[in-house]
Design an enzyme around this catalytic site. Sequence first.
Site, PDB file in Angstrom:
ATOM      1  N   GLU A 212       0.814  -1.222   0.000  1.00 49.42           N
ATOM      2  CA  GLU A 212       0.000   0.000   0.000  1.00 49.42           C
ATOM      3  C   GLU A 212       0.844   1.267   0.000  1.00 49.42           C
ATOM      4  O   GLU A 212       0.353   2.344   0.330  1.00 49.42           O
ATOM      5  CB  GLU A 212      -0.962  -0.003   1.191  1.00 49.42           C
ATOM      6  CG  GLU A 212      -2.022  -1.094   1.060  1.00 49.42           C
ATOM      7  CD  GLU A 212      -3.145  -0.978   2.060  1.00 49.42           C
ATOM      8  OE1 GLU A 212      -3.001  -0.256   3.060  1.00 49.42           O
ATOM      9  OE2 GLU A 212      -4.169  -1.648   1.842  1.00 49.42           O
ATOM     10  N   LYS A 347     -15.374  -1.149   2.757  1.00 50.70           N
ATOM     11  CA  LYS A 347     -14.732  -1.507   1.485  1.00 50.70           C
ATOM     12  C   LYS A 347     -15.832  -2.016   0.565  1.00 50.70           C
ATOM     13  O   LYS A 347     -16.447  -3.052   0.858  1.00 50.70           O
ATOM     14  CB  LYS A 347     -13.701  -2.612   1.716  1.00 50.70           C
ATOM     15  CG  LYS A 347     -12.482  -2.200   2.535  1.00 50.70           C
ATOM     16  CD  LYS A 347     -11.711  -3.446   2.949  1.00 50.70           C
ATOM     17  CE  LYS A 347     -10.316  -3.144   3.480  1.00 50.70           C
ATOM     18  NZ  LYS A 347      -9.712  -4.349   4.103  1.00 50.70           N
TER      19      LYS A 347
HETATM   20  P1  PGA Z   1      -6.386  -5.625   2.156  1.00 52.46           P
HETATM   21  O1  PGA Z   1      -5.766  -4.749   3.292  1.00 52.46           O
HETATM   22  O2  PGA Z   1      -6.911  -4.717   1.106  1.00 52.46           O
HETATM   23  O3  PGA Z   1      -5.249  -6.478   1.694  1.00 52.46           O
HETATM   24  O4  PGA Z   1      -7.488  -6.442   2.786  1.00 52.46           O
HETATM   25  C1  PGA Z   1      -6.352  -3.594   3.793  1.00 52.46           C
HETATM   26  C2  PGA Z   1      -6.854  -3.787   5.183  1.00 52.46           C
HETATM   27  O5  PGA Z   1      -6.766  -4.880   5.767  1.00 52.46           O
HETATM   28  O6  PGA Z   1      -7.401  -2.853   5.738  1.00 52.46           O
HETATM   29 ZN    ZN Z   2      -7.757  -4.076   7.715  1.00 44.59          ZN
END
Ligand code: PGA
Ligand code: ZN
Length: 426
Positions: A212, A347
């Site tokens: 990230e 998300k």
């Molecule tokens: P991921 O990580 O997109 O790999 O799930 C982001 C998070 O865990 O917040």
């Molecule tokens: Zn997370």
Amino acid sequence: MSFIIKDVDAFQVFDSRGIPTIEVVIGLSGGAEGRFIVPSGKSTGMYEALELRDGGKELGGKTVHKAISNILNEIAPAITGMDARGQAALDKVMIDLDGTPNKTRLGANAILGCSAAACWAAANQEGVPLYKHIRDLAVTRGGSGEIGMPEIMAQMFGGGAHAEDSVDVQCYSVRPIGFKSGEAAYIACLEVWLKEQEIYQELGRPLSFADEGGLWPTDFENNEEGLKLMVEAMKRAGFVPWENMGITLDIASSEFYDEETGTYKLRYDKKELTSDEMVDYLADWVEKYPIVSIEDGCAENDWEGQIALTKRLGDKIQLIGDDAFTTNLGRLKKGVELGALNAILIKMNQIGSMTETIDTILYAQEHGYNPVVSGRSGDCEDVTQIHLAVGTNSYQLKIGGVCRSERVVKWNEIIRIEHSEAWKNR
Ligand code: PGA
Ligand code: ZN
């Protein structure tokens, strides 16, 4: 008439890790077009809606041809002729067509791709910024109609699943406190970031990056070292910990929780902790460091741990459920009933449609749980998350590091919105 869906196209594109994903393009009879690229996670929660991938040999089994064929052959005929402004009706048609609780037949990636592309198309046809269209959608779902620029956090170190064989903690971020705009807060994060790199260079550590965009936690003594380095960088950048700069952590503890023994295996610290000990471990950090938020401090199935964590720290800091809630209204409701945590990570691809995402945000807000809109480790040149956060007046935003294009495109969108006439006259 002009908002009627005329054509739906979908094809394979690639995310920030070079992993295949889907881009959907929806054209309306009025001539406007909307497009969306589906993000993808690595440390996925077990309760997330299904991301349909092909398996097999090509590109490590990660190709998305089946999901694309589902869009072209099943979803497109079902939604062509529908009004793109009717997001809830559109999403319901796709959910019913899929017919499974977790979108396992058509794929949540296929459904979300169409859902969000239609959302963009409707906003574009109307000639308004996406956040305004999302605000209107939220009102139809019972929202207050308020918009707002979210508070931000920005990743400095990326560990866990985002940096193999490094520390257990997945994300160490800074959280600017009390800045007058998103732009000013982002610039403050960049100042800390510069100092973080300076410290790395003094320590002779390579400037390599995790998924990230945060620094790879090379040669950390233990998980706690990241916290010390964060405080040092904040101070060098002229900020005052607790006062105008805090730390937020994503422990992503489901990744190292052993369901059988009910213990947390912190490999990097050579520790195996019970749920209660895990709570103690985190509470000790909260005493010593300017931590203002912890995400997934306990694992997705460890509700007792979540409750204990909330009793212990819920009055002091933000406790976010990511894997624990997976943007799923049912799981959030359970959390609210149990008094577990006080914030939820949002998300879109965890649940797989715009309407369900907005409903979860609204329920969270009604019940005093801060929604924190989030990017994913596999992200791209898409800015929908920014508009979702602004249009729903979500409390906070988590989109990873301060650098790398798939992150910067989002930070720049904040700046772009803040400089727009539409924003100034809101
Ligand atoms: P991921 O990580 O997109 O790999 O799930 C982001 C998070 O865990 O917040
Ligand atoms: Zn997370």
